[in-house]
Design a protein around this motif. Structure first.
Motif, PDB file in Angstrom:
ATOM      1  N   LEU A  31       0.706  -1.203  -0.050  1.00 36.92           N
ATOM      2  CA  LEU A  31       0.047   0.167   0.075  1.00 36.92           C
ATOM      3  C   LEU A  31       0.872   1.308   0.045  1.00 36.92           C
ATOM      4  O   LEU A  31       0.544   2.242  -0.906  1.00 36.92           O
ATOM      5  N   ARG A  32       1.817   1.349   0.814  1.00 36.12           N
ATOM      6  CA  ARG A  32       2.636   2.343   0.854  1.00 36.12           C
ATOM      7  C   ARG A  32       3.473   2.697  -0.602  1.00 36.12           C
ATOM      8  O   ARG A  32       3.533   3.880  -0.883  1.00 36.12           O
ATOM      9  N   GLU A  33       3.681   1.697  -1.084  1.00 36.03           N
ATOM     10  CA  GLU A  33       4.614   1.953  -2.343  1.00 36.03           C
ATOM     11  C   GLU A  33       3.472   2.393  -3.487  1.00 36.03           C
ATOM     12  O   GLU A  33       3.886   3.263  -4.382  1.00 36.03           O
ATOM     13  N   ILE A  34       2.262   1.863  -3.361  1.00 38.30           N
ATOM     14  CA  ILE A  34       1.445   2.206  -4.569  1.00 38.30           C
ATOM     15  C   ILE A  34       1.102   3.519  -4.390  1.00 38.30           C
ATOM     16  O   ILE A  34       0.758   4.358  -5.264  1.00 38.30           O
ATOM     17  N   ALA A  35       0.922   3.867  -3.062  1.00 40.00           N
ATOM     18  CA  ALA A  35       0.455   5.330  -2.660  1.00 40.00           C
ATOM     19  C   ALA A  35       1.535   6.381  -3.071  1.00 40.00           C
ATOM     20  O   ALA A  35       1.266   7.196  -3.678  1.00 40.00           O
ATOM     21  N   ARG A  36       2.737   6.101  -2.721  1.00 44.09           N
ATOM     22  CA  ARG A  36       3.714   6.938  -3.237  1.00 44.09           C
ATOM     23  C   ARG A  36       3.862   7.200  -4.708  1.00 44.09           C
ATOM     24  O   ARG A  36       4.124   8.250  -5.061  1.00 44.09           O
ATOM     25  N   ARG A  37       3.938   6.025  -5.309  1.00 40.01           N
ATOM     26  CA  ARG A  37       3.858   6.084  -6.959  1.00 40.01           C
ATOM     27  C   ARG A  37       2.824   6.823  -7.312  1.00 40.01           C
ATOM     28  O   ARG A  37       2.717   7.675  -8.570  1.00 40.01           O
ATOM     29  N   ALA A  38       1.378   6.810  -6.650  1.00 37.86           N
ATOM     30  CA  ALA A  38       0.339   7.738  -7.208  1.00 37.86           C
ATOM     31  C   ALA A  38       0.243   9.006  -6.681  1.00 37.86           C
ATOM     32  O   ALA A  38      -0.411   9.793  -7.057  1.00 37.86           O
ATOM     33  N   GLY A  39       1.343   9.408  -5.641  1.00 37.37           N
ATOM     34  CA  GLY A  39       1.616  10.712  -5.382  1.00 37.37           C
ATOM     35  C   GLY A  39       0.636  11.253  -4.232  1.00 37.37           C
ATOM     36  O   GLY A  39       0.322  12.217  -4.041  1.00 37.37           O
ATOM     37  N   VAL A  40       0.222  10.260  -3.346  1.00 38.92           N
ATOM     38  CA  VAL A  40      -0.796  10.356  -2.272  1.00 38.92           C
ATOM     39  C   VAL A  40      -0.262  10.044  -0.952  1.00 38.92           C
ATOM     40  O   VAL A  40       1.049   9.181  -1.105  1.00 38.92           O
ATOM     41  N   SER A  41      -0.556  10.291   0.208  1.00 33.26           N
ATOM     42  CA  SER A  41      -0.304   9.760   1.286  1.00 33.26           C
ATOM     43  C   SER A  41      -0.346   8.412   1.623  1.00 33.26           C
ATOM     44  O   SER A  41      -1.336   7.640   0.580  1.00 33.26           O
ATOM     45  N   HIS A  42       0.303   7.824   2.373  1.00 29.08           N
ATOM     46  CA  HIS A  42       0.247   6.353   2.548  1.00 29.08           C
ATOM     47  C   HIS A  42      -0.847   5.787   3.170  1.00 29.08           C
ATOM     48  O   HIS A  42      -1.477   4.735   3.074  1.00 29.08           O
ATOM     49  N   GLY A  43      -1.636   6.629   3.469  1.00 28.89           N
ATOM     50  CA  GLY A  43      -3.180   6.224   4.114  1.00 28.89           C
ATOM     51  C   GLY A  43      -4.085   6.428   3.128  1.00 28.89           C
ATOM     52  O   GLY A  43      -5.432   6.098   3.098  1.00 28.89           O
TER      53      GLY A  43
END
Length: 192
Positions: A31-43
């Protein structure tokens, strides 16, 4: 926030996951890496995908959509045997070209979870195979023969990916294995 933003964020998260699995494999889909790549917070992913399985299912659904598009683009002329061979080749090519996505798509926990209708996305592809096998083998239980053929193809794809078949056969050519599987399940006398 506009009405388009939630759908856009959902799409960005899935796009990021599809890109991540293509370049780094299924083990990188956190989840953390997908969020990072999408440019959003890890939550942020949890807001649109309450569980990790739901996000992974959405990513896998894209894979099934891609595979379904490949199958839909196949030539609809020819004998049932030639059409099954085209479908089998498309399946093996997909597994070779997108190994991470292929691995994700067939994770039992995703298929069993029922998220995003993943099972309903995958079963129509199997239905195409059952229909073609039934046309080529009207004497047999088409569902059973199709399942055995699919299991054989899945094994070929997996063992090929691991390098085991190349080692065992001494060849990079999967065509003889594909033809052997078709002969075993459809009969060698079936019209080509």
């Amino acid at each position: 926030m506009t009405a388009a933003e939630p759908a856009d964020l959902r799409t960005r998260l899935v796009d990021a996951g599809v890109d991540l699995v293509a370049h780094e494999g299924v083990q990188a889909l956190t989840l953390r890496e997908i969020a990072r790549r999408a440019g959003v917070s890890h939550g942020a992913p949890r807001r649109w995908f309450p569980t990790h399985l739901e996000l992974l299912s959405a990513i896998a659904r894209r894979g099934f959509g891609d595979l379904a598009a490949r199958v839909a683009a196949l030539d609809t002329d020819g004998s049932p045997r030639s059409r099954v061979e085209q479908l089998a080749r498309a399946y093996l090519d997909f597994a070779r070209e997108q190994p991470g996505m292929y691995e994700l798509m067939f994770r039992h926990d995703l298929l069993e979870s029922g998220h995003l209708g993943l099972r309903e996305t995958s079963l129509p592809l199997f239905g195409v195979l059952v229909d073609l096998v039934g046309r080529g083998r009207p004497d047999a239980d088409a569902r059973t023969v199709a399942a055995a053929l699919w299991a054989n193809l899945h094994g070929i794809a997996q063992l090929w990916r691991w390098g085991s078949l190349q080692l065992a056969t001494g060849s990079e050519d999967v065509t003889p294995l594909l033809r052997g599987a078709l002969d075993a399940h459809l009969g060698s006398g079936t019209t080509r």
